[in-house]
Design an enzyme around this catalytic site. Structure first.
Site, PDB file in Angstrom:
ATOM      1  CE1 TYR A 142      -3.365  -2.629  -0.067  1.00  0.00           C
ATOM      2  CE2 TYR A 142      -3.706  -2.378   2.276  1.00  0.00           C
ATOM      3  CZ  TYR A 142      -4.023  -2.984   1.087  1.00  0.00           C
ATOM      4  OH  TYR A 142      -5.002  -3.941   1.044  1.00  0.00           O
ATOM      5  CE  LYS A 192       0.544 -16.861  -2.297  1.00  0.00           C
ATOM      6  NZ  LYS A 192      -0.098 -18.147  -2.659  1.00  0.00           N
ATOM      7  CG  ASP A 225      -2.271 -19.632  -0.625  1.00  0.00           C
ATOM      8  OD1 ASP A 225      -1.415 -19.712   0.284  1.00  0.00           O
ATOM      9  OD2 ASP A 225      -2.110 -20.179  -1.734  1.00  0.00           O
ATOM     10  CG  ASP A 249      -7.071  -4.538   3.979  1.00  0.00           C
ATOM     11  OD1 ASP A 249      -8.042  -4.501   4.747  1.00  0.00           O
ATOM     12  OD2 ASP A 249      -6.936  -3.763   3.020  1.00  0.00           O
ATOM     13  CG  ASP A 253     -12.149  -6.878   6.249  1.00  0.00           C
ATOM     14  OD1 ASP A 253     -11.792  -6.346   7.324  1.00  0.00           O
ATOM     15  OD2 ASP A 253     -12.591  -6.226   5.291  1.00  0.00           O
TER      16      ASP A 253
END
Ligand code: NAD
Length: 368
Positions: A142, A192, A225, A249, A253
């Protein structure tokens, strides 16, 4: 010793409504627990823009840097949607996070038994769930450069850059290990590393910090993942999860939905320790300003109240009082008190924002 200081930025929409209920708890702490906070209030977001033409005034920013903790309601609303990007309400919040260098974002996902039926998962999967996601908040994709939309040949390319330094990884890892020591002493780090160099470095640095400074904490690594799958398969396997800005993020959620309603979710964003040893800190509910219900007394104040409980625990070393507030919330829910967002399909009569606050105060009195 000086009273602990708090800057309250209630913000927009339902922000002031839910904050009014936190103020009842602050008053209760003074009257019943002998803990008096030095409270200052100021504007942020759209309300600050209306008065000053900016979503966060420099004086407010300076105050935020001085106090022991900042408590924020929510910012934004349709009235401000067409403003220039640079003065949008959210920029006020981003400025606070950036200038206070709040690199560690704590998002607990805790399922109160009375609400276990609210989760989209089976009751036995979520009942009693208590996990903490620690998301790196000030770096990563970001913020990395280069970024932008460029033209290459006859087409456009969108570019963002995932970039992490060793020190950025190490400091958020430390905050996760410190937290784990106060909980079930387990950290799972997610990245990852199979496809991203930044993930390889992330894994190495987290492991190094662990081996040198926190060998007593159980550490595991997981690809993000797979982490997402495990979160919905059997979330109770986790205690603390530490991850980068982007994966955090999404994963936070995802974990949030395990618990039911947005109106229940608190958060904390912590930075480096100040001279008094307390971390720079901003506490806020996860939800936004909910313009669809603002001004109607329908908002659930629990996310904001639980955010204040996090402030008691992480900024003021008042863990017992934090636990008391959490127990009071649990009791009120067990007694069947529900704001509109917590009503099941069978209906019933919801209570108002302020009735929920009063019920929590009554439960606090009973616990004491
Ligand atoms: P939102 O979180 O405000 O609302 C989403 C839905 O959840 C709405 O239906 C709302 O009524 C409900 N809801 C949220 N909080 C609730 C509560 N405490 N009690 C009961 N119901 C609740 O998200 P949105 O609608 O996407 O955004 C609205 C505005 O808030 C936008 O301007 C957005 O930019 C802003 N926003 C701010 C923050 C923040 O201040 N941290 C976070 C997210 C969105």
């Amino acid at each position: 010793m000086a009273n602990p200081s708090l800057l309250i930025l209630a913000g927009d929409g339902i922000g002031p409504e839910v904050m009014a209920e936190v103020k009842k708890i602050i008053a209760w702490m003074g009257a019943r627990r002998g803990v008096t906070f030095e409270v200052t209030e100021d504007l942020v977001g759209g309300s600050a823009y209306d008065k000053h033409g900016v979503p966060l005034h420099d004086d407010t920013m300076a105050k935020a840097q001085e106090v022991d903790a900042v408590l924020l309601g929510a910012v934004g609303g349709p009235k401000y949607d067409t403003l220039d990007f640079s003065v949008k309400p959210e920029r006020g919040l981003l400025r606070l996070r950036k200038e206070m260098d709040l690199f560690s974002n704590l998002r607990p996902a805790q399922c109160f038994d009375a609400l276990a039926d609210f989760s989209s998962l089976k009751k036995e999967v979520v009942s009693g769930l208590d996990i903490m996601i620690v998301r790196e908040l000030t770096s990563g994709v970001y913020f990395g450069e280069p970024r932008g939309i460029f033209t290459e040949g006859n087409e456009r390319v969108g570019i963002n850059t995932q970039r992490y330094t060793e020190s950025e990884i190490a400091r958020v890892a430390r905050s996760a290990f410190e937290l784990a020591r106060k909980r079930a002493n387990k950290v799972c780090s997610m990245e990852k590393a199979n496809v991203m160099e930044s993930g390889i470095l992330w894994r190495e640095v987290v492991q190094e910090v662990h081996d040198k400074e926190y060998p007593d904490v159980a550490l595991s690594h997981m690809y993000a993942d797979n982490g997402a799958m495990q979160l919905v398969r059997w979330p109770k396997q986790f205690d603390v999860i530490v991850t980068d800005n982007l994966f955090g993020d999404i994963l936070s959620d995802c974990a949030a939905m395990l618990t039911g309603s947005l109106g229940m979710l608190p958060s904390a964003s912590l930075g480096a320790p100040m001279a008094n040893g307390r971390p720079k800190a901003l506490y806020e509910p996860v939800h936004g300003s909910a313009p669809d219900i603002a001004g109607q007394g329908k908002a659930n104040p629990i996310a904001c109240i639980l955010s204040f409980a996090m402030a008691l625990r992480y900024s003021f070393d008042l863990g017992e009082d934090a636990a008391r507030v959490e127990r009071a919330v649990e009791q009120v829910l067990a007694d069947g008190h529900r704001t509109a967002d917590l009503m099941g399909p069978d209906g019933g009569t919801p209570i108002s924002t302020s009735q929920m606050g009063d019920a929590i105060i009554a439960a606090l009195d009973a616990i004491l």
